[in-house]
Design a protein around this motif. Structure first.
Motif, short mmCIF file in Angstrom:
data_model
loop_
_atom_site.label_atom_id
_atom_site.label_comp_id
_atom_site.label_asym_id
_atom_site.label_seq_id
_atom_site.Cartn_x
_atom_site.Cartn_y
_atom_site.Cartn_z
N LEU A 61 0.82 -1.20 0.00
CA LEU A 61 0.00 0.00 0.00
C LEU A 61 0.86 1.26 0.00
O LEU A 61 0.54 2.24 -0.68
CB LEU A 61 -0.92 -0.01 1.22
CG LEU A 61 -1.97 1.11 1.28
CD1 LEU A 61 -2.89 1.06 0.06
CD2 LEU A 61 -2.79 1.01 2.56
N THR A 62 1.97 1.24 0.72
CA THR A 62 2.88 2.41 0.74
C THR A 62 3.47 2.67 -0.63
O THR A 62 3.49 3.81 -1.11
CB THR A 62 4.00 2.17 1.76
OG1 THR A 62 3.44 2.01 3.06
CG2 THR A 62 4.98 3.34 1.77
N VAL A 63 3.95 1.62 -1.29
CA VAL A 63 4.56 1.79 -2.61
C VAL A 63 3.51 2.20 -3.63
O VAL A 63 3.74 3.09 -4.47
CB VAL A 63 5.25 0.47 -3.04
CG1 VAL A 63 5.75 0.57 -4.48
CG2 VAL A 63 6.43 0.17 -2.11
N ALA A 64 2.32 1.59 -3.59
CA ALA A 64 1.26 1.95 -4.53
C ALA A 64 0.84 3.41 -4.35
O ALA A 64 0.55 4.11 -5.33
CB ALA A 64 0.06 1.03 -4.35
N THR A 65 0.79 3.87 -3.11
CA THR A 65 0.42 5.27 -2.86
C THR A 65 1.42 6.22 -3.49
O THR A 65 1.04 7.24 -4.09
CB THR A 65 0.34 5.52 -1.34
OG1 THR A 65 -0.65 4.66 -0.77
CG2 THR A 65 -0.04 6.96 -1.06
N GLU A 66 2.71 5.89 -3.40
CA GLU A 66 3.73 6.75 -4.01
C GLU A 66 3.66 6.70 -5.53
O GLU A 66 3.85 7.71 -6.21
CB GLU A 66 5.12 6.32 -3.53
CG GLU A 66 6.27 7.14 -4.10
CD GLU A 66 6.18 8.62 -3.77
OE1 GLU A 66 6.74 9.43 -4.52
OE2 GLU A 66 5.52 8.97 -2.75
N ILE A 67 3.36 5.54 -6.09
CA ILE A 67 3.21 5.43 -7.54
C ILE A 67 2.08 6.31 -8.03
O ILE A 67 2.21 7.06 -9.01
CB ILE A 67 2.98 3.96 -7.94
CG1 ILE A 67 4.25 3.13 -7.73
CG2 ILE A 67 2.54 3.86 -9.41
CD1 ILE A 67 4.05 1.65 -7.99
N VAL A 68 0.94 6.25 -7.35
CA VAL A 68 -0.21 7.07 -7.74
C VAL A 68 0.12 8.56 -7.57
O VAL A 68 -0.29 9.40 -8.39
CB VAL A 68 -1.45 6.68 -6.93
CG1 VAL A 68 -2.61 7.62 -7.21
CG2 VAL A 68 -1.86 5.24 -7.26
N ARG A 69 0.85 8.90 -6.53
CA ARG A 69 1.21 10.30 -6.31
C ARG A 69 2.08 10.83 -7.45
O ARG A 69 1.84 11.93 -7.97
CB ARG A 69 1.95 10.47 -4.99
CG ARG A 69 2.19 11.93 -4.58
CD ARG A 69 3.16 12.04 -3.44
NE ARG A 69 4.51 11.65 -3.83
CZ ARG A 69 5.35 12.46 -4.49
NH1 ARG A 69 4.97 13.67 -4.85
NH2 ARG A 69 6.56 12.04 -4.81
N GLN A 70 3.07 10.04 -7.86
CA GLN A 70 3.95 10.49 -8.93
C GLN A 70 3.26 10.44 -10.30
O GLN A 70 3.63 11.17 -11.21
CB GLN A 70 5.23 9.63 -8.96
CG GLN A 70 6.12 9.81 -7.75
CD GLN A 70 7.52 9.26 -7.97
OE1 GLN A 70 7.99 9.16 -9.10
NE2 GLN A 70 8.19 8.92 -6.88
N GLN A 71 2.30 9.55 -10.46
CA GLN A 71 1.61 9.41 -11.74
C GLN A 71 0.18 9.93 -11.68
O GLN A 71 -0.71 9.43 -12.36
CB GLN A 71 1.62 7.93 -12.18
CG GLN A 71 2.97 7.33 -12.37
CD GLN A 71 3.69 7.90 -13.58
OE1 GLN A 71 3.16 8.76 -14.29
NE2 GLN A 71 4.90 7.44 -13.84
N GLU A 72 -0.04 10.96 -10.89
CA GLU A 72 -1.39 11.50 -10.72
C GLU A 72 -1.98 11.96 -12.05
O GLU A 72 -3.18 11.81 -12.31
CB GLU A 72 -1.36 12.66 -9.72
CG GLU A 72 -2.74 13.19 -9.37
CD GLU A 72 -2.68 14.25 -8.28
OE1 GLU A 72 -3.73 14.86 -8.00
OE2 GLU A 72 -1.58 14.47 -7.73
#
Length: 476
Positions: A338-349
């Motif tokens: 969940l932590t890694v997915a959250t960062e992916i979504v943040r960078q690829q918003e």
């Protein structure tokens, strides 16, 4: 010069890779299907673990007899309660095959639906036709060897001379058997090369005239799209050539592949993304991919009071350690994903708002630095994992893109835009690589002509000259 031996004490730090730590690392890279198979195996051998759905007032708690049976299995397995290695994709497939083999020899007849659903192999399909087409045992034996010499695409890879020598039969008998096999379905089977495969199919359609034979003899010119030379070689005009090429494109160049069972790998999102009221994104773990297990402390307390023997107590202690480790590891795995997915979504918003054109460059290093983890950990977390958004599932690896050499746009987004520009071409206005580069520059995407050419070739898109020829022949 004398040497002196002496003892010194030095203090230092080192990382010891315990079996539990190694298994925790491996758990990170398992897909949800592999993880569920692994957890099921742990539930089977550890009596202190229990499925969460089974909890409740009416749930049957294990008895002391269940504990003793688990201990016997533990002793038969070599007396090790350290969690076993997570199953690999190959091992999972092998397990499924062995189960199928066991059921096949269990003495029970399979149900009709299961029989109909079984995929027939190419070899079995051809052998069935061979048994019906030939009554001569010797011819059937040669034909059977020919069938087993075909590759997955349906081509004969062994020369007839070698096969006749290996079977100790005359060459003309081998040739007759090959002609028989080539008359079977699917059409084109048993060919020794692409030209012969196409000839067999055209002959069955009564379309193998002299002009078509000449065309098939110059497949090198077809590959180069040298249509002027083909017109001269075949002695036909442009209209006839267009019809002949269209006829060839309707044929099957690899007839055997229709019988090759492709592995089914269903992509299920591990993390679900949905839009919030303020335009932000809300992430949550997919409950369908999370194993639901509990450490049954009530059962542990009851068994701890009942056991008296030292080996029983030792087994119970191993079960306790293994159960505690697994529940902690699964919780840590879920939080890390969940932590890694959250960062992916943040960078690829931008991607989640506008689509692939807004995909940004992103690397394992950039995500690792943002979440405070090592790159190897990010690589394991994103392996075999997926993110679901708006009914579409994307592998996590999809979002990792290098930047173009001349700008800060993701390479995948640039390739997508190049494909869009080429698909929008008209017969009178075919864009060269340089023209594509200029179009991209006008849109704020800095990509050199050589970069455009590299991306176009990677997508297997023909050059502008070849596309112009296709437009002129009206066979796009």
């Amino acid at each position: 010069m004398s040497s002196i031996q002496r003892l010194e004490m030095r203090q230092g730090q080192s990382l010891t890779m315990t079996p539990q730590l190694v298994q925790s690392i491996k758990l990170l890279q398992l897909s949800h299907a592999e993880l569920l198979a692994y957890v099921e195996a742990e539930l089977e051998r550890n009596p202190l673990l229990q499925e969460a759905e089974a909890q409740g007032e009416e749930a049957r708690l294990p008895s002391l007899a269940d504990f003793l049976r688990a201990k016997r299995r533990y002793a038969e397995a070599g007396g090790r309660m350290i969690p076993g290695p997570p199953p690999s994709r190959t091992e999972s497939a092998a397990g499924a095959s062995s189960q199928g083999a066991a059921s096949a020899h269990s003495g029970l007849e399979p149900e009709l639906e299961a029989t109909l659903a079984g995929a027939q192999s190419l070899t079995g399909y051809l052998e069935a036709q061979l048994n019906m087409a030939s009554a001569d045992p010797a011819s059937r034996e040669i034909g059977r060897h020919l069938i087993h010499s075909l590759n997955d695409a349906g081509y004969l890879t062994e020369t007839l001379e070698d096969l006749a020598r290996r079977l100790n039969v005359p060459l003309d008998r081998a040739e007759a058997a090959l002609r028989l096999v080539q008359s079977f379905e699917p059409s084109g089977i048993g060919a020794r090369n692409l030209q012969e495969c196409l000839e067999i199919q055209l002959r069955e359609r009564n379309r193998l005239d002299p002009a078509m034979q000449l065309l098939l003899s110059r497949l090198d010119l077809v590959a180069r799209q040298d249509y002027a030379a083909l017109e001269i070689s075949c002695g036909v005009d442009r209209e006839d050539l267009i019809d002949m090429l269209a006829e060839i494109r309707r044929l099957e160049p690899k007839p055997g592949l229709s019988f090759t069972a492709a592995p089914i790998d269903v992509l299920v999102p591990d993390v679900l993304v949905r839009s919030g009221a303020d335009g932000s994104f809300i992430l949550e773990l997919n409950p369908d991919t999370l194993p639901r297990i509990l450490f049954n402390r009530t059962y542990y307390a009851e068994v701890a009071k009942a056991v008296r023997k030292d080996d029983d107590k030792s087994f119970l202690s191993d079960c306790l350690q293994s159960a505690s480790w697994l529940t902690r590891s699964l919780d840590q795995r879920a939080r890390t994903i969940l932590t890694v997915a959250t960062e992916i979504v943040r960078q690829q918003e931008g991607f989640f708002h506008k689509g692939i054109a807004s995909l940004r460059p992103m690397t394992l290093k950039s995500v690792a630095e943002a979440v405070g983890m090592h790159e190897s950990t990010i690589s394991r977390v994103t392996a075999n994992k997926a993110i679901g958004s708006g009914g579409v599932t994307y592998p996590m690896k999809f979002f990792f893109n290098a930047a173009t050499g001349e700008g800060e746009h993701a390479a995948r987004a640039v390739r997508h835009r190049i494909r869009q520009l080429i698909e929008a071409e008209t017969p009178d206005h075919v864009l060269s690589d340089e023209a594509l580069a200029q179009r991209l520059k006008a849109e704020g995407i800095a990509a050199a002509r050589r970069t455009v050419a590299k991306y176009r070739e990677a997508m297997r898109i023909p050059s502008s000259a070849q596309r112009r020829k296709r437009h002129s022949l009206k066979i796009l």
